[in-house]
Each structure stands twice: as C-alpha cells, then as structure tokens.
Design an enzyme around this catalytic site. Sequence first.
Site, PDB file in Angstrom:
ATOM      1  N   HIS A  73       0.860  -1.188   0.000  1.00 37.98           N
ATOM      2  CA  HIS A  73       0.000   0.000   0.000  1.00 37.98           C
ATOM      3  C   HIS A  73       0.895   1.235   0.000  1.00 37.98           C
ATOM      4  O   HIS A  73       1.092   1.886   1.034  1.00 37.98           O
ATOM      5  CB  HIS A  73      -0.936  -0.029   1.211  1.00 37.98           C
ATOM      6  N   THR A 109      -9.538  -0.915   0.803  1.00 33.52           N
ATOM      7  CA  THR A 109     -10.911  -0.540   1.129  1.00 33.52           C
ATOM      8  C   THR A 109     -11.246   0.854   0.622  1.00 33.52           C
ATOM      9  O   THR A 109     -12.322   1.088   0.057  1.00 33.52           O
ATOM     10  CB  THR A 109     -11.113  -0.573   2.662  1.00 33.52           C
ATOM     11  N   TYR A 140     -10.792  -2.636  -3.714  1.00 41.60           N
ATOM     12  CA  TYR A 140     -11.680  -3.678  -3.201  1.00 41.60           C
ATOM     13  C   TYR A 140     -12.933  -3.842  -4.048  1.00 41.60           C
ATOM     14  O   TYR A 140     -13.421  -4.944  -4.267  1.00 41.60           O
ATOM     15  CB  TYR A 140     -12.126  -3.329  -1.777  1.00 41.60           C
ATOM     16  N   ASP A 292       1.820  -6.802   2.463  1.00 37.66           N
ATOM     17  CA  ASP A 292       0.651  -5.953   2.765  1.00 37.66           C
ATOM     18  C   ASP A 292       1.096  -4.664   3.462  1.00 37.66           C
ATOM     19  O   ASP A 292       0.353  -4.045   4.213  1.00 37.66           O
ATOM     20  CB  ASP A 292      -0.357  -6.703   3.626  1.00 37.66           C
TER      21      ASP A 292
END
Length: 389
Positions: A73, A109, A140, A292
């Site tokens: 991310h 998200t 997502y 992640d």
Amino acid sequence: MRPGQARPAGTMTLLRVGEAFAPERLAATDILMAGGKIVALGQGLEVPRGWPIREVVARDLIAVPAFIDQHVHVTGGGGEGGCGTRCPPISAHDIASMGIGTVVGVLGTDSISRSPADLLASVRGLAAEGLTAYMYTGAYRVPPPTLTGDIQRDLAWIPEVIGVGEIAISDHRSSQPRQDELARLVSDARVGAMLAGKRGICHFHLGDGKRGLAPLRQLLEETELPPDQIIPTHVNRRPELLEDAADYALAFGASVDVTAFEDAGDGLSAFDAVSRLLARGVPSTRITLSSDCNGSLPEFDADGAYVGMQVARNTALIADWQRLVQEEVLPLESALGLLTANVAHVLGLHAHKGRLALGFDADITLLDRALRPQRIFVAGRCLHGDVDT
C-alpha cells in the site's frame, strides 16, 4: 529503460561476493553490471584498463536476486475507522532497507479519498528514487475504479499497470460482487494484458467470510480462464482458509500468496502457513510471500463494527522468510523463489526479473550469513548500504 524501472547507473559496477544464488547456487562470485543489466557472471572477472568501472568487494556477503513484493500500500491503506485511521505512505528507504527492489502498489478498502491516479503518482515517485515500481488498477470494489475508465485500456496504455486488484471477496468490506461480475473483470484483465504483452493477473483479497475461495473455484470450473490469471492473497488469514487454499492450489495447479502478518491473530504466520502448504504437498514454486505493507490491520467485533487498527510493516516478511531457511523448512535456493523467481513468474516479469542471469535487470540484494539484507542494487545502482570500492 522500461517504464516503472529505475534509471541505470552511469558507470559499470563489478561486484565481488562470497557466494551467489540465482536462486540456485552459482559457481560465479563476480557479477558485472552495466546499463542497468547483468552483463557478465564468473570468477576473477577483469575489464580493460580505462573503462569507467566501480569495483565493490563484499566477500563476506551473499548475492541473491533483489526481492519482489507484490502487495504494498504505497499510498497507505486504512480508513475503515474514518479519516483519522488512514495509514501513512511508505518511503523508498523503508522498501530498499528490506532488500526489496520491486514493488506492486495496491489500493484497498478506501478508493474514495485515494484513487488510482494517486497510486500511479506514488509508484512513479518510487521509480524516481531508484526502485522498480508497478501497480494494480482497481481496489476492493467491483466495478473497480480505473485511470482511463476501463480495465482493458488501463492495462493496454498505462505501462505501470500490470494487473487488477486487490479485489475483495469473502469479506464484509467487499462490494459482494456477483459471479458474472468477477468473470467479466478477469476476462477484461486478460484481454487488456494480451494487447499490452503483459500477464495481467487479478489479485484477489480474501477476507474472513465463510465462502473462502469458492468464488475463485467457480471461475476456474465454469469458464475458460486460466489459473495463472487469478492470484488469491491473505490465504493464511485463518487455518481453515489456508486448508482451502492448499486444496485450490493442488486442484488447479494454481499459485497462492501468503501474507507476512506481524500479528497473525487468529490466522497463521507466514512461516507456519508456508510450512503447512508444503506439508500438504503444494510445490514451493506455487507459493509466494508478500507484506501488505502500510495497509491497515483493522479489528472488528462480532457485529462487524470497527474497534481498532494496526499498520502493517514489511519487517515480518523478511523475518519469516529467514526463519524458513534457518529452521530448514526450505533450502535457501527454494526459499528465495518465494520472494524472487516465483513472484516474477506470477506477475509476468520473469523474462527480466527474479534471477541473477545474463541480460536480466541488475537487481541484487547482498545478505550477510544471518540472511539480513545489507546492500541492494536496483538496475545497477546502490540504493541501500555502504559501497566500498
């Protein structure tokens, strides 16, 4: 120079190390880098007098392909608890210090306050600092947000876009996509990637939902889509999901991605997950690891209400990988694939990344005897660690 790739150094570098793994052990201990590529491998290599060359002697270190992290991310993830819970972006230093030379950026998200355009800008910023950086279009939700308004166009026209993701399934935060929507999404990614000469994977986020990998099984059973197009991640979120992932990998000859959680909670560490997958008979070549990193690790109560969050880091990725070798779960040659050759193959980068070989990108991580990253070269340029000449 390919888009998304670091700019090569202006002079040649002759690297002399104690051992080299490609990932298999090499007889060569000297590596010559020029123009961002590996141009010679051997022992006692010499170059003509007067050539612009820098010699780096590191006989106490081990040369391996620079690691590839396919799930980062880079803009920061989070936001499940409101704007105050947005995670920070990651720096090039934090990536390179872990021996990672290539990253793939993702949105999660939150694709409202963060967009594919933000992600592309961050990816290009990391490339400007010397890393190789790519991205997935989407997030997502389905239909996924894109740069051009279309998955196929993103893949065909944006060099940094190498796939779609992370698409959430079996998760209360997903958009609960129908099976036909998933099939259309993957087929669009496949066609767009074919037009661009890319692999064009769909990177699927797996949540805690009881359906597990059932939507992906259905895709492969009911369509002509190949298994190398569909990559599930976070498969070690809970033990039952990992068993499902082992069955999935064995049934379809598919690859699965294990997340190196810092605090696995009810799930499994990357070390335990890889150990179990291997015990189930999943070939090590079908397993990859990712971090992640800078994504959120939210906690929810039984009703799905947000109760807290941690920010993921990439330190567990290296620590769990080291443990797999140190506790002899895998020899170094096979363990390296989890972070190098296997990942390059999954992403369709295997023609120039993930190996120490002639003509490949000069992306090299130097490890000490405890397998800790000490220096990293990306496209022949040292991004982390002192260089003694």
